[in-house]
Design an enzyme around this catalytic site. Structure first.
Site, PDB file in Angstrom:
ATOM      1  N   TRP A 105       0.829  -1.217   0.000  1.00  0.00           N
ATOM      2  CA  TRP A 105       0.000   0.000   0.000  1.00  0.00           C
ATOM      3  C   TRP A 105       0.853   1.252   0.000  1.00  0.00           C
ATOM      4  CZ3 TRP A 105      -4.447   0.008  -2.001  1.00  0.00           C
ATOM      5  CH2 TRP A 105      -5.311  -1.088  -1.857  1.00  0.00           C
ATOM      6  N   LYS A 131     -12.554  -1.518   6.807  1.00  0.00           N
ATOM      7  CA  LYS A 131     -11.792  -2.526   7.553  1.00  0.00           C
ATOM      8  C   LYS A 131     -12.149  -2.471   9.036  1.00  0.00           C
ATOM      9  CE  LYS A 131      -8.930  -2.592   3.722  1.00  0.00           C
ATOM     10  NZ  LYS A 131      -8.121  -1.709   2.895  1.00  0.00           N
ATOM     11  N   ASP A 163      -1.373   6.637   6.354  1.00  0.00           N
ATOM     12  CA  ASP A 163      -2.486   5.819   5.874  1.00  0.00           C
ATOM     13  C   ASP A 163      -2.781   4.793   6.972  1.00  0.00           C
ATOM     14  OD1 ASP A 163      -4.227   4.049   4.680  1.00  0.00           O
ATOM     15  OD2 ASP A 163      -2.949   3.608   2.942  1.00  0.00           O
TER      16      ASP A 163
HETATM   17  C1  LIG Z   1      -7.600  -1.144   1.818  1.00  0.00           C
HETATM   18  C2  LIG Z   1      -6.478  -0.193   1.881  1.00  0.00           C
HETATM   19  C3  LIG Z   1      -6.369   0.901   0.998  1.00  0.00           C
HETATM   20  C4  LIG Z   1      -7.327   1.126  -0.137  1.00  0.00           C
HETATM   21  O1  LIG Z   1      -8.554   1.578   0.319  1.00  0.00           O
HETATM   22  P1  LIG Z   1      -9.740   1.966  -0.682  1.00  0.00           P
HETATM   23  O2  LIG Z   1     -10.759   2.484   0.280  1.00  0.00           O
HETATM   24  O3  LIG Z   1     -10.134   0.719  -1.394  1.00  0.00           O
HETATM   25  O4  LIG Z   1      -9.238   3.006  -1.595  1.00  0.00           O
HETATM   26  C5  LIG Z   1      -5.304   1.771   1.163  1.00  0.00           C
HETATM   27  N1  LIG Z   1      -4.398   1.589   2.132  1.00  0.00           N
HETATM   28  C6  LIG Z   1      -4.464   0.543   2.988  1.00  0.00           C
HETATM   29  C7  LIG Z   1      -3.421   0.388   4.049  1.00  0.00           C
HETATM   30  C8  LIG Z   1      -5.504  -0.372   2.890  1.00  0.00           C
HETATM   31  O5  LIG Z   1      -5.571  -1.409   3.744  1.00  0.00           O
END
Ligand SMILES: *Cc1c(COP(=O)(O)O)cnc(C)c1O
Length: 358
Positions: A101, A192, A168
């Site tokens: 990511w 999540k 993030d």
């Molecule tokens: C799932 C995830 C994303 C992507 O998220 P979206 O909402 O699908 O854009 C980005 N960074 C991390 C760490 C993730 O787990």
């Protein structure tokens, strides 16, 4: 047959949340209307919107000098919005490549401006994180991914950083306490740890807003969203409705500290099972930085792994297949996954090993 949901995202949502959602879906608070069919400017929606913002602030113990936004576009849109707002011509942004990511966030930033890499984990296939990092004090910001959902590693604590730290936190927000003195901006898609896809929580220090580029299209400028309290345009109301219910559920469980204790317990159960298997199961991540959210492991060969995935699926375990880019097995232990389901998985892993004579 019971189903044990270990999906990596979208992920498990508590049963109690669905019970409440079902009740309020077609008749929100006795209005005779669904939230999905009323104006986002209505008193009814406004109240929910402000309740969600207040619940996030309370649960995250967020100081007043931070703003909270509820945006569309997923965490992925933030990969672009961050450099568009904060990476000016002539500046450099620093990215820590901890896993898949982080690489995606960096790839978008490269399209917008200059970047450097104080840490590049690709050299050892994303199996560890540095204990210390050196950053350029002149850089615009440092970006990191607090938990790598695909690669199964997590910063045990956020590094000290002399420049603005942007994180993030899509897959570990609200699973542990945060030191807001270290963070300038954090973002997380809700699907999540917080609810369902459609809404992304963005938290940013208000003193960053002077830096937002005025030339940006309206939706892409953080300042517009802060000024309008995330009601610049129609927000993703259904995802926010579910977010409200799940935040309420987290609060009832005891808030972030309770979630942190559960994460610790669930992940320890699995890592102990792996480490005590005599090599039947293995996890190659530096033990200091193993993820408490996404536990990845391998079996001794592809045939055994296939067998494990088939038999676990037949026994009611959902979502254990590792990411398509990586293979292996992955159990995601987000807030809504309970200790009982984790204990069932441990029992299955031990039984499976016994049946294979391992
Ligand atoms: C799932 C995830 C994303 C992507 O998220 P979206 O909402 O699908 O854009 C980005 N960074 C991390 C760490 C993730 O787990």
């Amino acid at each position: 047959m019971p189903v044990f949901n270990f999906n990596a995202g979208p992920a498990k949502i508590p049963t109690e949340v669905f019970t409440e959602l079902r009740q309020q879906l077609v008749d929100f608070n006795g209005t005779g209307l669904s939230l999905l069919e009323m104006s986002h400017r209505s008193d009814c929606y406004q109240q929910l919107h402000h309740e969600v913002l207040a619940a996030l602030r309370r649960l995250l113990a967020l100081p007043d000098d931070f703003a909270i936004l509820l945006l569309g576009g997923g965490a992925t849109l933030q990969f672009a919005m961050i450099p568009l707002n904060f990476l000016n011509a002539g500046q450099t942004a620093e990215y820590l490549l901890s896993g898949s990511w982080a690489v995606k966030a960096w790839q978008d930033a490269q399209k917008i401006g200059q970047t450097t890499l104080p840490f590049d984990g690709r050299q050892h296939h994303f199996t560890s994180l540095p204990a210390t990092i050196t950053v350029d004090p002149e850089a615009a910001y440092l970006h990191l991914t607090s938990n790598e959902t695909i690669d199964g590693l997590q910063w045990p604590e956020l590094p000290d950083c002399p420049i603005a730290l942007f994180a993030d936190m899509s897959s570990d927000i609200m699973s542990r306490r945060l030191d807001w003195g270290k963070i300038k901006l954090a973002y997380a898609g809700a699907q999540k740890n917080l609810g369902c896809a459609g809404v992304t929580v963005v938290i940013l220090a208000k003193d960053l807003l002077d830096r937002c580029q005025e030339t940006l299209p309206a939706y892409l400028n953080y300042r517009n969203h802060v000024r309008q309290n995330s009601l610049y345009n129609t927000p993703p109301v259904s995802a926010i409705q579910l977010l409200a219910l799940q935040l309420n559920w987290i609060e009832k469980q005891g808030g972030v500290d309770a979630m942190a204790a559960l994460s610790e317990r669930k992940s320890s159960l699995l890592y102990q099972t792996i480490d005590n298997s005599g090599g039947f199961y293995s996890n190659l991540i530096d033990s200091r930085v193993r993820s408490q959210m996404n536990v990845i492991f391998q079996l001794q060969n592809n045939d055994m792994e296939k067998k494990f995935l088939q038999q676990s699926a037949a026994a009611g375990f959902v979502g254990l297949q590792g990411h398509r880019s990586k293979g292996g097995v992955r159990a995601s232990l987000y807030n809504a996954v309970d200790v009982a389901a984790t204990t069932e998985l441990v029992r299955f892993m031990q039984d499976f090993q016994r049946r294979q004579g391992g």
